[in-house]
Design a protein around this motif. Structure first.
Motif, short mmCIF file in Angstrom:
data_model
loop_
_atom_site.label_atom_id
_atom_site.label_comp_id
_atom_site.label_asym_id
_atom_site.label_seq_id
_atom_site.Cartn_x
_atom_site.Cartn_y
_atom_site.Cartn_z
N ARG A 10 0.84 -1.21 0.00
CA ARG A 10 0.00 0.00 0.00
C ARG A 10 0.86 1.25 0.00
NH1 ARG A 10 -2.59 -2.71 4.42
NH2 ARG A 10 -4.37 -3.95 3.70
N ARG A 11 1.95 1.23 0.78
CA ARG A 11 2.81 2.41 0.86
C ARG A 11 3.46 2.70 -0.49
NH1 ARG A 11 8.27 3.23 2.49
NH2 ARG A 11 8.51 1.04 2.99
N PHE A 12 4.01 1.68 -1.14
CA PHE A 12 4.66 1.91 -2.43
C PHE A 12 3.65 2.22 -3.52
CE2 PHE A 12 8.10 -0.55 -0.35
CZ PHE A 12 9.12 0.34 -0.55
N ASN A 13 2.45 1.68 -3.39
CA ASN A 13 1.42 1.96 -4.38
C ASN A 13 0.99 3.41 -4.35
OD1 ASN A 13 -0.31 0.84 -6.47
ND2 ASN A 13 -2.01 1.24 -5.07
N ASP A 14 1.20 4.07 -3.22
CA ASP A 14 0.83 5.48 -3.08
C ASP A 14 1.92 6.44 -3.57
OD1 ASP A 14 -1.66 4.97 -2.04
OD2 ASP A 14 -1.00 5.01 0.05
N LEU A 15 3.05 5.91 -4.04
CA LEU A 15 4.12 6.76 -4.54
C LEU A 15 3.90 7.10 -6.01
CD1 LEU A 15 7.25 5.05 -2.92
CD2 LEU A 15 5.84 6.90 -2.01
N ILE A 16 4.52 8.22 -6.43
CA ILE A 16 4.44 8.70 -7.82
C ILE A 16 2.99 8.78 -8.27
CG2 ILE A 16 5.45 8.53 -10.12
CD1 ILE A 16 7.52 6.67 -9.11
N LEU A 17 2.20 9.55 -7.55
CA LEU A 17 0.78 9.69 -7.90
C LEU A 17 0.59 10.44 -9.21
CD1 LEU A 17 -0.78 10.49 -4.41
CD2 LEU A 17 -0.68 8.30 -5.60
N PHE A 18 1.48 11.40 -9.48
CA PHE A 18 1.38 12.15 -10.74
C PHE A 18 2.23 11.47 -11.80
CE2 PHE A 18 3.18 15.20 -13.73
CZ PHE A 18 2.03 15.75 -14.27
N ARG A 19 1.64 11.16 -12.92
CA ARG A 19 2.35 10.56 -14.05
C ARG A 19 2.13 11.39 -15.31
NH1 ARG A 19 3.72 5.11 -13.48
NH2 ARG A 19 4.06 4.68 -11.27
N VAL A 20 3.16 11.52 -16.11
CA VAL A 20 3.04 12.19 -17.41
C VAL A 20 2.64 11.14 -18.44
CG1 VAL A 20 4.26 13.40 -19.24
CG2 VAL A 20 4.72 13.98 -16.85
N ARG A 21 1.41 11.24 -18.92
CA ARG A 21 0.90 10.28 -19.90
C ARG A 21 0.61 10.93 -21.26
NH1 ARG A 21 0.09 5.78 -16.95
NH2 ARG A 21 -0.44 6.02 -14.73
N GLU A 22 0.31 12.22 -21.24
CA GLU A 22 0.02 12.94 -22.49
C GLU A 22 0.88 14.20 -22.56
OE1 GLU A 22 -1.92 12.10 -24.97
OE2 GLU A 22 -2.92 10.33 -24.11
N VAL A 23 1.68 14.32 -23.63
CA VAL A 23 2.58 15.45 -23.82
C VAL A 23 2.18 16.19 -25.08
CG1 VAL A 23 4.97 16.21 -24.11
CG2 VAL A 23 4.46 14.20 -22.70
N TYR A 49 11.52 3.71 -22.56
CA TYR A 49 10.79 3.09 -21.45
C TYR A 49 10.97 1.58 -21.48
CZ TYR A 49 8.22 7.01 -19.41
OH TYR A 49 7.88 8.16 -18.71
N GLU A 50 10.93 1.01 -22.66
CA GLU A 50 11.09 -0.45 -22.78
C GLU A 50 12.48 -0.88 -22.35
OE1 GLU A 50 11.12 -2.37 -26.73
OE2 GLU A 50 9.36 -3.46 -25.98
N GLU A 51 13.50 -0.07 -22.70
CA GLU A 51 14.88 -0.39 -22.32
C GLU A 51 15.03 -0.50 -20.81
OE1 GLU A 51 19.36 1.63 -22.48
OE2 GLU A 51 17.75 2.41 -23.78
N PHE A 52 14.35 0.36 -20.07
CA PHE A 52 14.47 0.36 -18.62
C PHE A 52 13.31 -0.35 -17.93
CE2 PHE A 52 16.70 4.38 -19.88
CZ PHE A 52 17.97 3.94 -19.57
N SER A 53 12.52 -1.10 -18.71
CA SER A 53 11.40 -1.88 -18.17
C SER A 53 10.39 -1.00 -17.45
CB SER A 53 11.92 -2.97 -17.21
OG SER A 53 12.81 -3.84 -17.87
N SER A 55 6.78 1.22 -17.47
CA SER A 55 5.45 1.04 -18.05
C SER A 55 4.82 2.40 -18.36
CB SER A 55 4.55 0.27 -17.08
OG SER A 55 4.43 0.97 -15.84
N ALA A 56 3.78 2.37 -19.16
CA ALA A 56 2.96 3.55 -19.45
C ALA A 56 3.78 4.71 -20.02
CB ALA A 56 2.20 4.00 -18.21
#
Length: 390
Positions: A10-23, A49-53, A55-56
Motif C-alpha cells: 500500500r505504501r509503495f502503491n501510493d508513490l508517484i501519484l502524478f504521471r506524465v501520460r500525455e505530452v 521506457y522499454e529499455e528500462f522496463s 510502463s505507461a
C-alpha cells in the motif's frame, strides 16, 4: 508477516501519484521534423521506457503553432507542455502565460534545439511560467529525463512524506550542462532499479524498486537550492553543484562552495560533487571532502559516473572480512538478505561496528533499507573496512 507485506504494498502503491501520460509538443514543423529523425517521439520514448522496463510511456501530440496548441488544450487533457523556441505566432513566455491562465498547475517546459542560440536569455524567463529549460542534445534520452524531471518535481514532497524516499539535489544554472547531467543521472537510476529485480523477481519487487528510487530535484540559484536543502535535509542523499551559481540575482563565483559548506554542516557525511570550468577549484572541493569534476574535461561524463558508482553506491555491494577477503557481492535485495543471514548477526549492529563512511549509500540508493538504519550506517567511519562498494 502478511500484514507487513500488505502495508508495504500500500505504501509503495501510493508513490508517484502524478504521471506524465500525455505530452503536447508545440513547435514549428521544421523543428518537429528534426526531433523525429530517428522515428516518432512517441516511438522513441516508448523504446526508452522499454529499455528500462518502465510502463505507461507517454504519448506525444504535435501542435504546429501556439494558436493550435491553445485550441487543443480546450478539447483534451495534457500532463506536460513541451514548447520550442521556434514559435512563429507568439513568443514562448507569452504562450506559457496563456497556458497558466487556463491551467495554472500544468507544467510548461522549454526545449531549445540549438545550443549556440542559448546564451543567457533563459535567465530572464519567469520561473512561474516556464517550469524548466532544456537543450536538445540529439539523444532521445533527454525526453525521458524531462518527463521524469517533471514527475519528480511534482511527486517528491508526497513521496518523501509517505515513502521516505531519498533526494538528490542538483544545483546548476546552465541548461546545457544540467540537460546532460540529468540525462545521465536518470539513465543510471533506471538501470540500477532494473538490475535489482532482473533476476527472476516478481512484479511486486519491480514496483517497489522503481517507485521508491531516489528523486531528483533541481535548483538554478543559491536561494532556491537552500530552500530545497532545508526542506529535504533529513532525506538528502547527495548534492551535485556548480561552483559558480546565481545568488541575490547575479552570478557569484563562490556561491557553490558556500552552499556546499552549508550542506556539509547539516550532514557531515553527505556525498557532494562540485563542478567547475576552472580546474583550480579542485583544491577547494578537496578541503570540503567533496568530489570534483572539470566541466572542460573530455572525461566529464566518465567522472560523473565514477561519482555515482564510488560515492552513491550505484554498483554491486561487496562484503569483506577484516582481512579484506571478499565473501559476497549481492546485486539484489534477496541476495543481500541471504548474505546477511549467513553472517548470523544483526545487520544494523554489525554494520555500525565496521563499515566505510559511504557504504550506507548502497542500501539507500537501492531502496532496500530502512532509512534510520541506512543513515546510521553512512555516518559511521571506523578504520576497519570489511564492507563497501566495489
Amino acid at each position: 508477516m502478511m500484514d507487513r507485506q500488505l502495508a508495504s504494498v500500500r505504501r509503495f502503491n501510493d508513490l508517484i501519484l502524478f504521471r506524465v501520460r500525455e505530452v503536447l509538443l508545440v513547435s514549428s514543423p521544421f523543428d518537429h521534423f528534426i526531433l523525429q529523425e530517428d522515428g516518432s517521439l512517441t516511438q522513441q520514448v516508448f523504446m526508452e521506457y522499454e529499455e528500462f522496463s518502465l510502463s505507461a510511456a507517454p504519448r506525444f501530440t504535435h501542435a504546429h503553432n501556439a494558436a493550435a496548441a491553445l485550441e487543443m488544450l480546450k478539447k483534451r487533457r495534457f500532463d506536460l507542455i513541451l514548447v520550442m523556441t521556434s514559435l512563429v505566432d507568439m513568443d514562448v513566455e507569452g504562450f506559457g502565460r496563456l497556458v497558466k491562465q487556463e491551467e495554472p498547475e500544468l507544467p510548461v517546459v522549454l526545449l531549445n534545439l540549438d545550443q549556440r542560440e542559448q546564451g543567457d536569455w533563459h535567465r530572464s524567463l519567469d520561473p512561474k511560467i516556464i517550469d524548466g529549460v532544456f537543450v536538445w542534445t540529439g539523444d532521445s534520452k533527454i525526453l525521458l529525463a524531462i518527463v521524469k524531471y517533471v514527475e519528480d518535481r511534482l511527486n517528491v514532497e508526497h513521496d518523501v512524506e509517505v515513502g521516505n524516499v531519498r533526494v538528490i539535489l542538483m544545483l546548476e544554472d546552465s541548461p546545457r550542462y544540467y540537460s546532460v547531467f540529468l540525462r545521465v543521472l536518470y539513465s543510471r537510476l533506471m538501470t540500477l532499479a532494473r538490475s535489482l529485480y532482473s533476476e527472476g523477481q516478481t512484479d511486486l519487487y519491480r514496483l517497489m524498486y522503481m517507485r521508491s528510487r531516489p528523486k531528483l530535484v533541481h535548483a538554478t540559484s543559491y536561494e532556491e537550492g537552500m530552500e530545497l536543502l532545508r526542506r529535504y535535509r533529513r532525506n538528502m542523499f547527495a548534492l551535485i553543484s556548480d561552483v559558480r551559481i546565481p545568488r541575490d540575482g547575479r552570478i557569484d563565483e563562490r556561491a557553490g562552495l558556500e552552499f556546499a559548506r552549508e550542506a556539509r554542516a547539516l550532514d557531515p557525511h553527505l556525498p557532494i560533487l562540485l563542478q567547475s570550468a576552472e580546474a583550480d577549484q579542485r583544491d577547494e572541493a578537496d578541503n570540503l571532502g567533496a568530489a570534483f569534476v572539470d566541466k572542460n574535461s573530455d572525461t566529464l561524463l566518465a567522472d560523473l559516473n565514477s561519482f555515482l558508482t564510488d560515492r552513491l553506491g550505484f554498483a554491486d555491494f561487496v562484503f569483506r572480512t577484516p582481512m579484506a577477503r571478499k565473501w559476497g557481492a549481492p546485486a539484489t535485495w534477496p541476495n543481500w538478505n541471504r548474505s546477511w543471514k549467513s553472517s548470523r548477526r544483526n545487520p544494523c549492529s554489525t554494520m555500525r561496528v565496521a563499515i566505510t563512511s559511504h557504504s550506507g549509500s548502497w542500501p539507500a540508493a537501492n531502496s532496500i533499507w530502512p532509512k534510520s538504519c541506512a543513515r546510521s550506517l553512512r555516518r559511521t567511519s571506523p578504520t576497519s573496512k570489511p564492507f563497501g562498494p566495489m
